[in-house]
Motif scaffolding. Structure first.
Motif, mmCIF file in Angstrom:
data_model
loop_
_atom_site.group_PDB
_atom_site.id
_atom_site.type_symbol
_atom_site.label_atom_id
_atom_site.label_comp_id
_atom_site.label_asym_id
_atom_site.label_seq_id
_atom_site.Cartn_x
_atom_site.Cartn_y
_atom_site.Cartn_z
ATOM 1 N N ASP A 1 0.909 -0.706 -0.017
ATOM 2 C CA ASP A 1 -0.092 -0.115 -0.239
ATOM 3 C C ASP A 1 0.684 1.325 0.271
ATOM 4 O O ASP A 1 0.331 1.850 -0.874
ATOM 5 C CB ASP A 1 -1.382 -0.138 1.603
ATOM 6 N N THR A 2 2.019 1.780 0.333
ATOM 7 C CA THR A 2 2.944 2.652 0.570
ATOM 8 C C THR A 2 3.451 2.366 -0.157
ATOM 9 O O THR A 2 3.491 4.513 -1.378
ATOM 10 C CB THR A 2 3.609 2.352 1.961
ATOM 11 N N ALA B 1 2.916 6.162 -3.179
ATOM 12 C CA ALA B 1 4.095 6.189 -3.707
ATOM 13 C C ALA B 1 3.759 6.532 -5.428
ATOM 14 O O ALA B 1 4.608 7.248 -5.998
ATOM 15 C CB ALA B 1 5.438 5.922 -2.963
ATOM 16 N N VAL B 2 3.415 5.546 -5.990
ATOM 17 C CA VAL B 2 3.524 5.876 -7.418
ATOM 18 C C VAL B 2 1.964 6.779 -7.621
ATOM 19 O O VAL B 2 2.152 7.674 -9.102
ATOM 20 C CB VAL B 2 3.245 4.182 -7.809
ATOM 21 N N LEU C 1 0.794 11.973 -10.308
ATOM 22 C CA LEU C 1 0.042 12.597 -9.809
ATOM 23 C C LEU C 1 1.006 13.972 -9.885
ATOM 24 O O LEU C 1 0.386 15.392 -11.190
ATOM 25 C CB LEU C 1 -0.712 13.693 -8.603
ATOM 26 N N ILE C 2 2.438 14.105 -9.860
ATOM 27 C CA ILE C 2 3.002 15.013 -9.937
ATOM 28 C C ILE C 2 3.500 15.216 -11.331
ATOM 29 O O ILE C 2 3.727 16.143 -11.963
ATOM 30 C CB ILE C 2 4.513 14.600 -8.929
ATOM 31 N N ILE D 1 -4.822 3.631 -8.655
ATOM 32 C CA ILE D 1 -4.592 2.555 -7.912
ATOM 33 C C ILE D 1 -4.692 3.228 -6.198
ATOM 34 O O ILE D 1 -4.643 2.432 -5.668
ATOM 35 C CB ILE D 1 -3.169 3.260 -8.470
ATOM 36 N N GLY D 2 -5.044 4.572 -6.638
ATOM 37 C CA GLY D 2 -5.351 4.923 -5.131
ATOM 38 C C GLY D 2 -6.166 3.360 -4.165
ATOM 39 O O GLY D 2 -6.172 3.247 -3.022
ATOM 40 N N LEU D 3 -7.578 3.432 -5.262
ATOM 41 C CA LEU D 3 -8.324 3.119 -3.966
ATOM 42 C C LEU D 3 -8.110 1.698 -4.409
ATOM 43 O O LEU D 3 -8.881 0.739 -3.427
ATOM 44 C CB LEU D 3 -9.597 3.102 -5.265
ATOM 45 N N THR D 4 -7.123 0.864 -4.634
ATOM 46 C CA THR D 4 -6.829 -0.675 -4.676
ATOM 47 C C THR D 4 -6.020 -0.428 -3.442
ATOM 48 O O THR D 4 -6.427 -1.976 -2.499
ATOM 49 C CB THR D 4 -5.687 -1.204 -5.189
ATOM 50 N N THR D 5 -5.405 0.179 -2.536
ATOM 51 C CA THR D 5 -5.065 0.440 -0.916
ATOM 52 C C THR D 5 -6.332 0.258 -0.253
ATOM 53 O O THR D 5 -7.502 0.396 0.111
ATOM 54 C CB THR D 5 -4.260 1.725 -0.246
#
Length: 121
Positions: A12-13, A17-18, A23-24, A55-59
């Motif tokens: 998840d970390t 980070a990905v 986003l950047i 991707i964030g929602l898979t954490t």
């Protein structure tokens, strides 16, 4: 953290980070290709944001957020919304109270100003 396994914390970390890196990179790409059409740049940025959100929602936290949003949507559906007549009546009452309080404060200000000028003068 009982539902989350020990190995998925590091994963998840990494995923988060990905997401931040995407986003950047998306924002930097938006400005890097400033000679391109604004429409193309916005569509590209939205695509990157969509991939990052996916991707964030898979954490673990993403799944918690998704469940929370689903529960919030369910609660909003349970709400009883006021009718147009109730809304109009409530608005008129609020406007009347504001006018009455405004007139009262104006008269109080005038009286206090008059009393202070009589006291000083």
């Amino acid at each position: 953290m009982s539902e989350q396994s020990e190995g998925s914390g590091a994963l998840d970390t990494f995923k988060l980070a990905v997401v931040v890196a995407l986003l950047i990179a998306g924002v930097m790409g938006f400005y890097w290709f400033q000679d391109e059409s604004t429409l193309v740049r916005v569509v590209g940025l939205l695509a990157v944001v969509g991939v990052a959100a996916g991707i964030g929602l898979t954490t673990y936290k993403g799944r918690q957020l998704s469940a929370f949003m689903g529960n919030a949507r369910t609660e909003v559906r349970k709400m009883v919304w006021p009718t147009r007549v109730e809304t109009t009546q409530t608005t008129l009452v609020v406007i009347a109270v504001v006018i009455v309080v405004g007139i009262f404060l104006w008269l109080l200000d005038m009286f206090l100003g008059w009393s202070v000028s009589r006291f000083i003068g």
